[in-house]
Design a protein around this motif. Structure first.
Motif, PDB file in Angstrom:
ATOM      1  N   SER A   1       0.831  -1.206   0.000  1.00 26.63           N
ATOM      2  CA  SER A   1       0.000   0.000   0.000  1.00 26.63           C
ATOM      3  C   SER A   1       0.864   1.254   0.000  1.00 26.63           C
ATOM      4  O   SER A   1       0.588   2.219  -0.715  1.00 26.63           O
ATOM      5  N   PHE A   2       1.944   1.217   0.785  1.00 29.97           N
ATOM      6  CA  PHE A   2       2.840   2.377   0.825  1.00 29.97           C
ATOM      7  C   PHE A   2       3.555   2.562  -0.503  1.00 29.97           C
ATOM      8  O   PHE A   2       3.679   3.679  -1.002  1.00 29.97           O
ATOM      9  N   LEU A   3       4.029   1.464  -1.101  1.00 29.37           N
ATOM     10  CA  LEU A   3       4.715   1.559  -2.381  1.00 29.37           C
ATOM     11  C   LEU A   3       3.794   2.091  -3.477  1.00 29.37           C
ATOM     12  O   LEU A   3       4.231   2.819  -4.366  1.00 29.37           O
ATOM     13  N   GLY A   4       2.523   1.725  -3.396  1.00 28.23           N
ATOM     14  CA  GLY A   4       1.598   2.109  -4.449  1.00 28.23           C
ATOM     15  C   GLY A   4       0.863   3.415  -4.222  1.00 28.23           C
ATOM     16  O   GLY A   4       0.503   4.095  -5.189  1.00 28.23           O
ATOM     17  N   THR A   5       0.643   3.785  -2.954  1.00 30.98           N
ATOM     18  CA  THR A   5      -0.182   4.972  -2.673  1.00 30.98           C
ATOM     19  C   THR A   5       0.494   5.996  -1.788  1.00 30.98           C
ATOM     20  O   THR A   5       0.008   7.127  -1.676  1.00 30.98           O
ATOM     21  N   GLY A   6       1.576   5.629  -1.124  1.00 30.26           N
ATOM     22  CA  GLY A   6       2.231   6.546  -0.193  1.00 30.26           C
ATOM     23  C   GLY A   6       1.673   6.457   1.205  1.00 30.26           C
ATOM     24  O   GLY A   6       2.114   7.176   2.102  1.00 30.26           O
ATOM     25  N   SER A   7       0.699   5.579   1.419  1.00 25.64           N
ATOM     26  CA  SER A   7       0.104   5.401   2.739  1.00 25.64           C
ATOM     27  C   SER A   7       0.062   3.914   3.058  1.00 25.64           C
ATOM     28  O   SER A   7      -0.262   3.086   2.198  1.00 25.64           O
ATOM     29  N   PHE A   8       0.361   3.561   4.304  1.00 28.16           N
ATOM     30  CA  PHE A   8       0.308   2.164   4.712  1.00 28.16           C
ATOM     31  C   PHE A   8      -1.128   1.643   4.780  1.00 28.16           C
ATOM     32  O   PHE A   8      -1.348   0.445   4.894  1.00 28.16           O
ATOM     33  N   ASN A   9      -2.098   2.567   4.699  1.00 27.89           N
ATOM     34  CA  ASN A   9      -3.510   2.179   4.712  1.00 27.89           C
ATOM     35  C   ASN A   9      -4.170   2.390   3.356  1.00 27.89           C
ATOM     36  O   ASN A   9      -5.386   2.309   3.227  1.00 27.89           O
ATOM     37  N   GLY A  10      -3.368   2.683   2.322  1.00 24.52           N
ATOM     38  CA  GLY A  10      -3.921   2.953   1.008  1.00 24.52           C
ATOM     39  C   GLY A  10      -4.498   1.704   0.354  1.00 24.52           C
ATOM     40  O   GLY A  10      -4.015   0.588   0.551  1.00 24.52           O
ATOM     41  N   GLU A  11      -5.551   1.899  -0.435  1.00 23.92           N
ATOM     42  CA  GLU A  11      -6.217   0.779  -1.097  1.00 23.92           C
ATOM     43  C   GLU A  11      -5.513   0.433  -2.402  1.00 23.92           C
ATOM     44  O   GLU A  11      -5.215   1.304  -3.207  1.00 23.92           O
ATOM     45  N   VAL A  12      -5.252  -0.844  -2.599  1.00 25.73           N
ATOM     46  CA  VAL A  12      -4.649  -1.348  -3.835  1.00 25.73           C
ATOM     47  C   VAL A  12      -5.626  -2.330  -4.465  1.00 25.73           C
ATOM     48  O   VAL A  12      -6.061  -3.285  -3.816  1.00 25.73           O
ATOM     49  N   GLU A  13      -5.982  -2.096  -5.722  1.00 26.68           N
ATOM     50  CA  GLU A  13      -6.941  -2.955  -6.413  1.00 26.68           C
ATOM     51  C   GLU A  13      -6.324  -4.319  -6.705  1.00 26.68           C
ATOM     52  O   GLU A  13      -5.138  -4.437  -7.030  1.00 26.68           O
ATOM     53  N   GLY A  14      -7.157  -5.353  -6.607  1.00 28.61           N
ATOM     54  CA  GLY A  14      -6.696  -6.714  -6.822  1.00 28.61           C
ATOM     55  C   GLY A  14      -6.905  -7.197  -8.246  1.00 28.61           C
ATOM     56  O   GLY A  14      -7.612  -6.572  -9.046  1.00 28.61           O
ATOM     57  N   ILE A  15      -6.301  -8.320  -8.568  1.00 26.77           N
ATOM     58  CA  ILE A  15      -6.349  -8.869  -9.920  1.00 26.77           C
ATOM     59  C   ILE A  15      -7.770  -9.247 -10.331  1.00 26.77           C
ATOM     60  O   ILE A  15      -8.224  -8.912 -11.436  1.00 26.77           O
ATOM     61  N   ASN A  16      -8.495  -9.941  -9.483  1.00 26.63           N
ATOM     62  CA  ASN A  16      -9.832 -10.424  -9.852  1.00 26.63           C
ATOM     63  C   ASN A  16     -10.812  -9.295 -10.149  1.00 26.63           C
ATOM     64  O   ASN A  16     -11.473  -9.316 -11.196  1.00 26.63           O
ATOM     65  N   PRO A  17     -10.969  -8.281  -9.269  1.00 29.39           N
ATOM     66  CA  PRO A  17     -11.878  -7.183  -9.618  1.00 29.39           C
ATOM     67  C   PRO A  17     -11.412  -6.387 -10.835  1.00 29.39           C
ATOM     68  O   PRO A  17     -12.244  -5.886 -11.601  1.00 29.39           O
ATOM     69  N   LEU A  18     -10.118  -6.280 -11.030  1.00 27.86           N
ATOM     70  CA  LEU A  18      -9.621  -5.571 -12.203  1.00 27.86           C
ATOM     71  C   LEU A  18      -9.940  -6.337 -13.486  1.00 27.86           C
ATOM     72  O   LEU A  18     -10.261  -5.740 -14.516  1.00 27.86           O
ATOM     73  N   ARG A  19      -9.866  -7.662 -13.432  1.00 27.29           N
ATOM     74  CA  ARG A  19     -10.245  -8.468 -14.593  1.00 27.29           C
ATOM     75  C   ARG A  19     -11.689  -8.195 -14.989  1.00 27.29           C
ATOM     76  O   ARG A  19     -11.999  -7.975 -16.170  1.00 27.29           O
ATOM     77  N   GLU A  20     -12.565  -8.208 -14.020  1.00 25.89           N
ATOM     78  CA  GLU A  20     -13.973  -7.963 -14.309  1.00 25.89           C
ATOM     79  C   GLU A  20     -14.194  -6.533 -14.825  1.00 25.89           C
ATOM     80  O   GLU A  20     -14.985  -6.305 -15.736  1.00 25.89           O
ATOM     81  N   LYS A  21     -13.481  -5.594 -14.246  1.00 25.14           N
ATOM     82  CA  LYS A  21     -13.591  -4.207 -14.673  1.00 25.14           C
ATOM     83  C   LYS A  21     -13.157  -4.042 -16.128  1.00 25.14           C
ATOM     84  O   LYS A  21     -13.817  -3.369 -16.926  1.00 25.14           O
ATOM     85  N   TYR A  22     -12.048  -4.675 -16.501  1.00 28.74           N
ATOM     86  CA  TYR A  22     -11.536  -4.542 -17.867  1.00 28.74           C
ATOM     87  C   TYR A  22     -12.413  -5.293 -18.860  1.00 28.74           C
ATOM     88  O   TYR A  22     -12.575  -4.852 -20.008  1.00 28.74           O
ATOM     89  N   LYS A  23     -12.967  -6.434 -18.463  1.00 26.44           N
ATOM     90  CA  LYS A  23     -13.871  -7.143 -19.364  1.00 26.44           C
ATOM     91  C   LYS A  23     -15.101  -6.292 -19.669  1.00 26.44           C
ATOM     92  O   LYS A  23     -15.590  -6.263 -20.791  1.00 26.44           O
ATOM     93  N   GLU A  24     -15.604  -5.616 -18.653  1.00 20.67           N
ATOM     94  CA  GLU A  24     -16.753  -4.733 -18.861  1.00 20.67           C
ATOM     95  C   GLU A  24     -16.368  -3.525 -19.704  1.00 20.67           C
ATOM     96  O   GLU A  24     -17.143  -3.066 -20.548  1.00 20.67           O
ATOM     97  N   GLN A  25     -15.164  -3.007 -19.484  1.00 25.33           N
ATOM     98  CA  GLN A  25     -14.723  -1.804 -20.198  1.00 25.33           C
ATOM     99  C   GLN A  25     -14.327  -2.086 -21.646  1.00 25.33           C
ATOM    100  O   GLN A  25     -14.669  -1.327 -22.547  1.00 25.33           O
ATOM    101  N   TYR A  26     -13.633  -3.191 -21.870  1.00 23.90           N
ATOM    102  CA  TYR A  26     -13.079  -3.471 -23.196  1.00 23.90           C
ATOM    103  C   TYR A  26     -13.818  -4.565 -23.954  1.00 23.90           C
ATOM    104  O   TYR A  26     -13.525  -4.799 -25.127  1.00 23.90           O
ATOM    105  N   GLY A  27     -14.770  -5.230 -23.304  1.00 20.26           N
ATOM    106  CA  GLY A  27     -15.571  -6.223 -23.993  1.00 20.26           C
ATOM    107  C   GLY A  27     -14.891  -7.570 -24.102  1.00 20.26           C
ATOM    108  O   GLY A  27     -13.743  -7.751 -23.714  1.00 20.26           O
ATOM    109  N   GLN A  28     -15.639  -8.534 -24.670  1.00 23.51           N
ATOM    110  CA  GLN A  28     -15.126  -9.886 -24.790  1.00 23.51           C
ATOM    111  C   GLN A  28     -15.249 -10.426 -26.209  1.00 23.51           C
ATOM    112  O   GLN A  28     -15.202 -11.625 -26.428  1.00 23.51           O
ATOM    113  N   ASP A  29     -15.407  -9.548 -27.164  1.00 21.35           N
ATOM    114  CA  ASP A  29     -15.535  -9.972 -28.557  1.00 21.35           C
ATOM    115  C   ASP A  29     -14.139 -10.182 -29.147  1.00 21.35           C
ATOM    116  O   ASP A  29     -13.416  -9.219 -29.367  1.00 21.35           O
ATOM    117  N   PRO A  30     -13.731 -11.425 -29.418  1.00 18.67           N
ATOM    118  CA  PRO A  30     -12.392 -11.660 -29.956  1.00 18.67           C
ATOM    119  C   PRO A  30     -12.190 -11.093 -31.343  1.00 18.67           C
ATOM    120  O   PRO A  30     -11.070 -11.000 -31.829  1.00 18.67           O
TER     121      PRO A  30
END
Length: 481
Positions: free
Chosen positions: A294-323
């Protein structure tokens, strides 16, 4: 293996190989300029001898770096034509300026430096190497500006009619927020690498009985190199901290992959050691520091860092799934987790080892210490360049692999960047030929370096004092080595 996989292997091999020479060229040009300037100011013969000695090694590295860099451009036309067409309007300006301004600045003044020892006034001759270093910095800046655009596209307009990204703001590309933190990070790493190289070469000669009579000379070189490596290592750490925060902002998936963080969390831990599946689907931390990610990514030891699984879902919704989407091919939108995880750690760990080793060399060769432990000086010094080159290579692997599956983040996937008309046979042939060619070049490089390092610094020979207005000697410039 399909064309995409072969093309990726070829690009990875050639890029990492070429990047072995880049930081050493940048850093050594600075150290040579400093050494020659110190000779001008003090007239101590040791500085001139070291300048000419490491100048030979610099020229070998520069030549090999030039040869391997040319292949980079051909790669884009051979294996990545769709990528080249997509980014050409954006990349054209910075890469053209790099070639026409920065590289010509380097090559012109390097030629004057090499052939001008007995033709140029001493101060002007030293200024040539400073201009060479300025050229390497400019070259790095423009190339990194293009790379930073791939990490964080700005200052462009996507033309749907022709399927190309078109530059609309040159200065936005040049002063991309990713560029502003990447450039100092790379340059500090270059100083660290060159310092480690100088200290390592000097340490080898320092402990050699064949060069026992020149130990004071090589002790000086060890200390100069160690200082450069230590300062560079500290600069890498500071600039890397800023870079991590910008990366978390613009490429949160890369930061999540660097830790194998699957779920969004505050007080995200940083694991020093993790055991998990090779596909990156699960990870079990063994040793971790609570809140450090959290400190490396946000400068705070309590900062929120997004995880892989929610980011996957976010990008699928944003960029679609049409190959079949032209530039928005679907996938899970995450890189190869183990590669990102371990390259991130090797990058940081080896960098810290180099800085710590440099500090240890300075302590062992400090003034007043008459009998340093020769074995420790030798092994520690010789290992530093290897660790420094490794840190650079793993850093580059993390930067590029951590961006996957994107060739241009959020705009074009790597799958859509490959040349559509290249066959598997053609791609495999170029991979095999270039890999073998680069293996031969590696043997030549190491052979030349070993040959001239074993010889050591040449005896002192005073360079002629050339008046500012020149002299009347019409002899052609002579190669000084």
């Amino acid at each position: 293996m399909d064309v995409l996989e072969i093309a990726r292997w070829q690009f990875g091999i050639i890029t990492v190989y070429h990047f072995l020479f880049v930081p050493l060229t940048i850093g050594l040009s600075a150290l040579l300029a400093i050494l020659e300037t110190m000779w001008l100011r003090t007239r101590k013969e040791e500085y001139l001898r070291l300048t000419k000695f490491f100048g030979k090694l610099f020229l070998i590295n520069f030549a090999l770096g030039l040869v391997t860099g040319i292949v980079q451009e051909f790669q884009f036309g051979m294996n990545w034509s769709d990528y080249s067409r997509f980014v050409g309007d954006v990349f054209g300006a910075p890469l053209a300026i790099e070639g026409l301004l920065a590289f010509f600045l380097e090559s012109t003044f390097l030629g004057l430096w090499v052939f001008g020892w007995d033709k140029l006034p001493r101060a002007l001759h030293a200024a040539c190497m400073w201009l060479v270093h300025l050229g390497t910095l400019a070259s790095a800046y423009f190339i990194l500006a293009a790379n930073s655009w791939m990490q964080h596209p700005v200052g462009y307009f996507y033309n749907e009619a022709n399927g190309r990204a078109e530059m609309i703001d040159f200065w936005a590309v040049m002063f991309n927020k990713v560029q502003l933190v990447t450039f100092p990070h790379v340059i500090m790493a270059a100083y660290m690498t060159a310092g480690a190289f100088m200290a390592g070469v000097a340490a080898y000669l320092y402990v050699s009985k064949r060069h026992e009579h020149d130990r004071p000379l090589y002790r000086t070189a060890i200390r100069i190199g160690a200082v450069a490596a230590l300062i560079g290592g500290l600069g890498v750490a500071v600039s890397g901290d800023f870079q991590g925060k910008v990366m978390t902002e613009v490429q949160p998936m890369k930061m999540a992959a660097a830790e194998g963080l699957y779920e969004t969390t505050s007080t995200a831990p940083f694991s020093v050691l993790t055991w998990g599946k090779l596909d990156g689907s699960e990870a079990t931390p063994i040793i971790e520091v609570h809140g450090l990610l959290s400190f490396l990514g946000t400068g705070s030891f309590n900062g929120e860092v997004e995880g892989i699984n929610p980011l996957r879902e976010k990008y699928k919704e944003q960029y679609g799934q049409d190959p079949g989407a032209t530039y928005y091919h679907a996938g899970d939108y995450s890189p190869v987790i183990p590669v990102a995880y371990w390259s991130f750690r090797f990058m940081m760990g080896l960098g810290m080892v180099v800085a710590g080793g440099a500090a240890a060399l300075l302590w062992m060769t400090r003034k007043g210490r008459r009998n340093p432990i020769m074995g420790w000086v030798g092994w520690m010094g010789i290992s530093l360049p290897v660790f420094a080159v490794g840190a650079n290579s793993f850093g580059w692997i993390f930067t590029e692999m951590g961006r996957q599956p994107w060739a241009v983040y959020g705009l074009m996937t790597t799958q859509n960047a490959v040349s559509p008309g290249v066959s598997v046979f053609e791609a495999a042939t170029s991979l095999i030929v270039l890999t073998l060619l680069y293996a031969v070049l590696a043997v030549i490089e190491l052979g030349l370096l070993a040959k001239f390092i074993k010889i050591g610094a040449a005896p002192y020979e005073e360079t002629p004092e050339v008046p500012v207005g020149g002299n009347d000697d019409d002899r052609p410039m002579a190669f000084a080595y």
